[in-house]
Motif scaffolding. Structure first.
Motif, PDB file in Angstrom:
ATOM      1  N   ASN A 144       5.068 -60.008  -9.029  1.00  0.00           N
ATOM      2  CA  ASN A 144       4.380 -58.922 -10.113  1.00  0.00           C
ATOM      3  C   ASN A 144       3.700 -57.879  -9.353  1.00  0.00           C
ATOM      4  O   ASN A 144       3.330 -58.016  -8.310  1.00  0.00           O
ATOM      5  CB  ASN A 144       3.634 -59.554 -11.174  1.00  0.00           C
ATOM      6  CG  ASN A 144       2.489 -60.495 -10.611  1.00  0.00           C
ATOM      7  OD1 ASN A 144       2.617 -61.244  -9.453  1.00  0.00           O
ATOM      8  ND2 ASN A 144       1.231 -60.504 -10.816  1.00  0.00           N
ATOM      9  N   TRP A 154       9.502 -62.657 -17.733  1.00  0.00           N
ATOM     10  CA  TRP A 154      10.531 -62.434 -18.688  1.00  0.00           C
ATOM     11  C   TRP A 154       9.981 -62.064 -20.058  1.00  0.00           C
ATOM     12  O   TRP A 154      10.557 -61.112 -20.708  1.00  0.00           O
ATOM     13  CB  TRP A 154      11.343 -63.880 -18.836  1.00  0.00           C
ATOM     14  CG  TRP A 154      12.386 -63.792 -19.755  1.00  0.00           C
ATOM     15  CD1 TRP A 154      13.182 -62.592 -20.293  1.00  0.00           C
ATOM     16  CD2 TRP A 154      13.310 -64.855 -20.187  1.00  0.00           C
ATOM     17  NE1 TRP A 154      14.456 -62.944 -21.085  1.00  0.00           N
ATOM     18  CE2 TRP A 154      14.358 -64.355 -20.833  1.00  0.00           C
ATOM     19  CE3 TRP A 154      13.305 -66.426 -19.900  1.00  0.00           C
ATOM     20  CZ2 TRP A 154      15.344 -65.254 -21.493  1.00  0.00           C
ATOM     21  CZ3 TRP A 154      14.140 -66.988 -20.650  1.00  0.00           C
ATOM     22  CH2 TRP A 154      15.332 -66.659 -21.360  1.00  0.00           C
ATOM     23  N   SER A 188      11.375 -58.421 -21.331  1.00  0.00           N
ATOM     24  CA  SER A 188      12.103 -57.541 -20.400  1.00  0.00           C
ATOM     25  C   SER A 188      13.525 -57.188 -20.197  1.00  0.00           C
ATOM     26  O   SER A 188      13.932 -56.436 -19.803  1.00  0.00           O
ATOM     27  CB  SER A 188      11.282 -57.962 -18.772  1.00  0.00           C
ATOM     28  OG  SER A 188      11.779 -59.149 -18.462  1.00  0.00           O
ATOM     29  N   SER A 204      10.806 -55.669 -14.553  1.00  0.00           N
ATOM     30  CA  SER A 204       9.466 -56.204 -15.014  1.00  0.00           C
ATOM     31  C   SER A 204       8.539 -55.565 -14.376  1.00  0.00           C
ATOM     32  O   SER A 204       7.333 -54.982 -15.013  1.00  0.00           O
ATOM     33  CB  SER A 204       9.318 -57.835 -14.577  1.00  0.00           C
ATOM     34  OG  SER A 204       8.334 -58.407 -15.153  1.00  0.00           O
TER      35      SER A 204
END
Length: 225
Positions: A144, A154, A188, A204
């Protein structure tokens, strides 16, 4: 594929043995709905495998006397069925926010609809502070963008209304609105998200950047402090 589901929930009552049993029972049903597999037994944890196997918590859906008579709560209670399935309940000393965590390994995920349907109970039963669904270690492997903010992965549920116009790159936004919750489940990718796939990670990441630019992606400390 490994699936990680984390739900941060706010309960209207203090944690108790009956409540813990009820939560674990529904977590077991959720696992069955996602994996399409039924486990005969679930166990509490122990210092060794041999010790843990002596601490049976559930015979199918029936809690054992051992589970009913846990003498005290640590900061976390866990049950497991095998090396691929573990369920945790973590709670704070303030008794407000609890983390329900599913760890399912080596499972075949048919589609996102089956997962959303399986998790529907929690939106109706608890006030959800945040819900995160990752696969293949997206958050664990630091894929991330912002380490101090929640990952999208997700799926990410936030207790605020978000529109498709605000996040056009999201595959789908589902509004959750009932007596307990009013927010948005951000998805996403339409198909199965792979947290180790470069294209899925990029998708994402783009959503995380856009949400942050709009002031919609909360800091982790805002939830837990």
């Amino acid at each position: 594929m490994d699936l990680s589901i984390k739900l941060d929930v706010e309960l209207q009552e203090e944690m108790s043995i009956p409540l813990l049993i009820d939560i674990f029972s529904h977590m077991i049903l959720t696992c069955e709905s996602i994996t399409h597999e039924k486990e005969e037994s679930w166990y509490l944890t122990g210092d060794t495998l041999e010790e843990a196997l002596q601490k049976k918590a559930f015979n199918e859906y029936t809690p054992t006397d051992l589970l009913k008579t846990i003498p005290y709560f640590d900061c976390m209670e866990s049950i497991w069925a095998n090396e691929n399935k573990a369920l945790n309940v973590k709670y704070t000393s303030s008794g407000l926010i609890y983390n329900l965590e599913f760890k399912l390994r080596d499972i075949s995920i048919s589609n996102k609809v089956s997962i959303i349907d399986a998790l529907g109970y929690y939106f109706d039963a608890y006030k959800i502070v945040c819900m995160r669904i990752d696969t293949n270690g997206y958050r664990y492997n630091d894929k991330n963008v912002f380490p101090d903010r929640f990952p999208v992965g997700w799926m990410l549920y936030l207790n605020k209304i978000i529109t498709q116009e605000q996040v056009p790159m999201a595959a789908q936004l589902i509004t959750i609105e009932n007596e307990k919750n009013k927010g948005t489940l951000i998805i996403s990718k339409e198909g199965v998200f792979d947290g180790s796939n470069k294209d899925d990670i990029k998708k994402s990441n783009e959503i995380e950047i856009q949400l942050t630019a709009l002031g919609l992606l909360p800091l982790i400390r805002e939830i837990y402090n």
